[in-house]
Design an enzyme around this catalytic site. Structure first.
Site, mmCIF file in Angstrom:
data_model
loop_
_atom_site.group_PDB
_atom_site.id
_atom_site.type_symbol
_atom_site.label_atom_id
_atom_site.label_comp_id
_atom_site.label_asym_id
_atom_site.label_seq_id
_atom_site.Cartn_x
_atom_site.Cartn_y
_atom_site.Cartn_z
ATOM 1 N N GLU A 9 35.348 40.542 62.952
ATOM 2 C CA GLU A 9 36.022 39.999 61.769
ATOM 3 C C GLU A 9 35.071 39.599 60.648
ATOM 4 O O GLU A 9 35.402 39.681 59.481
ATOM 5 C CB GLU A 9 36.877 38.780 62.181
ATOM 6 N N TYR A 320 31.252 27.252 62.444
ATOM 7 C CA TYR A 320 32.298 27.797 61.603
ATOM 8 C C TYR A 320 33.266 26.697 61.146
ATOM 9 O O TYR A 320 33.870 26.006 61.973
ATOM 10 C CB TYR A 320 33.054 28.849 62.405
#
Length: 694
Positions: A9, A320
């Site tokens: 991704e 993240y």
DNA sequence: GCAAGGTC
């Protein structure tokens, strides 16, 4: 030679997936500036390549001159949005690498959007055969063990149920949002021959509705008077204030009667209640929690916090940030992270303290995320951070350490004071053991109220008994952080989109101010939609979508069925909307004009008391602040030509001109007064030189 | 132009 292409991704995930699956070290390659990784596993050649989130988006196939409009298809993002040019090279690189691939793996985040990202890449860049052959890796963190496990236990096909749900979500949002937005703009155009940029959507409109409702509550609010009694004492030379046990008297005569009863000169301590309690460490940050804590501590808008967190993530300092998780699985190896923090000047002693304990366990929260753990520092040493980055980094590290800390031990004291039969209360609070509060520092600062030693039966001399009139307050306005939180609790939008959607409401002129106020336009948009399309105003639409998605995932409904139903429903709504478009257009335009006029007003003219307004010069076409009483009053001030100007509603302490805030893209917002010759600006020039020297 | 979703 068979070759497997692994679709990931995002770039950081690609690197970790390659490192986890490779026998030995993966070889990093670059094509058109995009990194990908080659490696071997079980005698197979593999390539891990990255998308950049969605590389494809829905777009209208012809210009959308009229509505209803349903003719859309997937297109490369860079074609639909000229600002997203970056995504083009990713598409080119994947297409190139797919040429000699024989097998495919979808390794995007394991959620609806991730499944769809990989599917579109496979379908449009690798071919139909790739879609049929592709397998799916499922993992919830990017740790070596989990990635290897997910490779060993791969799903032998794509998760078409999730993909179908994703496609449906995209299509429905497009149909509803674009058509209703178009319908409102078209109504204005039909009625007034003017263009107005108006919008509605499944998330933004219910959010606006929440703000409108609060606005109405505040407008309808009738302040009620109430009275408070306070007792001012002199204890060992210190002045202390106690409050009456009835914190509010709504009947004035009751308050007066109580006051009259307090004619004695002494207050007797009638009870002392000491209670010990613990405060548990906080859970680790998810994005929403970080955003609200950064707003509380630094006043940063959620969007700004998100951007700073993104920069820290790209500098490999924190994990993240777009996560909803409040969990820190042991697989992230937090002991190693705390060990690394031990060498830091600021956090070293906290880290050492934690490491000396045997039971190192985080106090996790309930919220989970399908693809990421909570936000944590990586343990890397930060270099050259900006002031704002430093602040967010500090907050993240301290929160992380706090999560492992011992509970704080507190003591509260409640002292009851009797004055002629009337009861007053004194509250004290003391921190007995700081525990995690020490690590959290100023962010968790607990106000201590230390009371003098008071024993039951002791008599204290009264300085004064005061009776004051107060008024009940309307409910507070939302601010950018609290509305994001409200959206989260109502499941509106996602962690990645909420801050941006609120910003969009500002950009449309629907709301303004840090204490959010809804404009005439914002109220009118909600009213119009409530009348003609209550569905889009309701939070229920999101819930309904979710049910449909679930039904699709369980195979109970087909994608086509759900989309056709939405179309039929929309057709009816939009037809009715069109029938009434003249009156809709007129009232939307009316509120639009009022809002525009008000937006221009920066404050009062110090010379004549008129309104200073943002005005465009007919000659130079530049903007400046001009007086509404022109030509009688010619007072004017220059304005910065770039960025958004926000009136602050206050005046400069030095020169008395209105204060404004200037928000410019990529710069931090700054506040200034309108007067260029004001003393507050005398050192501006020197500042510029100083910065350059550094 | 206009949504909401992912990414940098």
């Amino acid at each position: 030679m068979p070759k497997t292409l692994i679709i990931c991704e995002k770039p950081t995930a690609t690197e970790k997936i390659a490192a986890a699956l490779a026998e030995g070290k993966p070889r990093r390659r670059k094509l058109m500036g995009v990194s990908y990784y080659e490696f071997e596993r079980d005698g197979m050649e593999m390539i891990a390549v990255s998308a950049l989130g969605h590389l494809f988006t829905l777009k209208n196939l012809r210009p959308m001159r009229d509505y209803p409009f349903y003719d859309i298809d997937w297109m490369p993002v860079y074609e639909a949005d000229k600002k997203a040019k970056r995504t083009q090279v990713f598409i080119d690189v994947i297409r190139e690498l797919a040429k000699d691939a024989t097998d495919y793996i979808s390794a995007c985040d394991y959620d609806v959007e991730g499944s769809l990202i990989a599917f579109n890449v496979l379908k449009y860049l690798c071919g139909e055969e790739a879609v049929k052959r592709a397998r799916r890796m499922k993992f919830s963190t990017l740790t070596t063990d989990e990635l290897r496990h997910s490779y060993e236990h791969m799903m032998p096909r794509l998760d078409f149920e999730l993909i179908d749900a994703g496609i449906t979500r995209h299509v429905l949002d497009w149909y509803w949002g674009m058509n209703l937005s178009k319908a409102m703009s078209a109504a204005v155009e039909a009625a007034e021959q003017r263009f107005a940029k108006l919008s509605a959507g499944r998330v933004q409109t219910p959010t606006l509705k929440i703000l409108v409702e609060r606005e109405l509550e505040i407008k309808a609010f009738k302040p009620e008077p109430f009275w408070v009694l306070s007792l001012i004492l002199n204890i060992d030379g210190h002045e202390v204030t106690a409050e009456h046990v009835r914190s509010r008297f709504f009947d004035r005569s009751d308050a007066e009667r109580a006051l009259a009863a307090c004619k004695e000169k002494l207050a007797r301590v009638s009870a002392v209640k000491v209670r010990r309690y613990q405060r548990l460490p906080p859970p680790p940050f998810n994005l929403g929690d970080l955003q609200s804590e950064a707003y509380r501590s630094f006043g940063y808008a959620p969007m700004r916090t998100q951007q700073i967190a993104q920069a820290l993530y790209q500098a490999a300092l924190i994990s993240y940030p777009r996560t909803s998780s409040q969990k820190l699985p042991s697989t992230i190896n937090y002991r190693r992270i705390i060990e690394q923090l031990r060498s830091s000047e600021q956090y070293g002693k906290f880290a050492s303290e934690l490491l000396s304990r045997l039971d190192l366990r985080p106090n996790e929260g309930k919220k989970v995320d399908p693809a990421h753990p909570a936000i944590f520092p990586t343990g890397e040493k930060p270099k050259a951070l900006s002031g704002a980055q430093q602040k967010i980094y500090d907050l993240v590290v301290r929160r992380f350490l706090s999560t492992f800390g011992k509970p704080a031990s507190l003591e509260s004291v409640r002292v009851e004071l009797d004055v002629g039969g009337e009861l007053f209360l004194l509250h004290g609070r003391r921190v007995l053991e700081e525990g995690w509060l020490r690590y959290y520092g100023r962010y968790g600062s607990m106000e201590e109220i230390v009371l003098p030693q008071l024993q039951e039966g002791r008599e204290l001399s009264i300085k004064e008994v005061k009776m004051e009139e107060r008024k009940t307050q309307p409910p507070p306005r939302y601010n950018p952080a609290s509305i994001v939180k409200e959206m989260e609790s109502k499941n509106l939008g996602t962690k990645s989109t909420r801050a941006g959607i609120v910003q969009n409401l500002y950009k449309r002129g629907y709301i303004f101010g840090n204490q959010i106020t809804v404009t005439e336009l914002g109220v009118e948009v909600v009213n119009t939609l409530l009348r003609y399309c209550p569905e889009i105003v309701s939070e229920e639409l999101t819930a309904e979508f979710e049910h449909e998605m679930e039904a699709i995932q369980e195979g109970k409904r087909s994608r086509e069925e759900v989309i056709a139903k939405a179309r039929a429903e929309l057709d009816k709504i939009l037809m009715k909307f069109k029938e009434h478009q003249m009156e809709i257009g007129r009232s939307l335009m009316k509120s639009y004009r009022i809002t525009l006029m008000k937006q221009r007003v920066l404050g009062k003219c110090p010379k004549c008391g008129g309104d200073l307004r943002v005005t465009i010069s007919r000659i130079t076409h530049k903007r400046f602040a001009g007086c509404s009483n022109y030509p009688k009053c010619t007072n004017s001030f220059p304005l910065p030509q770039d960025g958004t100007i926000i009136p602050l509603g206050s005046i400069c302490k030095e020169c008395g001109t209105p204060m404004i805030q200037v928000n410019r893209a990529g710069r931090r917002p700054y506040k200034m007064c309108l007067n260029p010759n004001c003393r507050t600006k005398s050192d501006w020039r020197r500042d510029v030189v100083d910065t350059r020297k550094k």
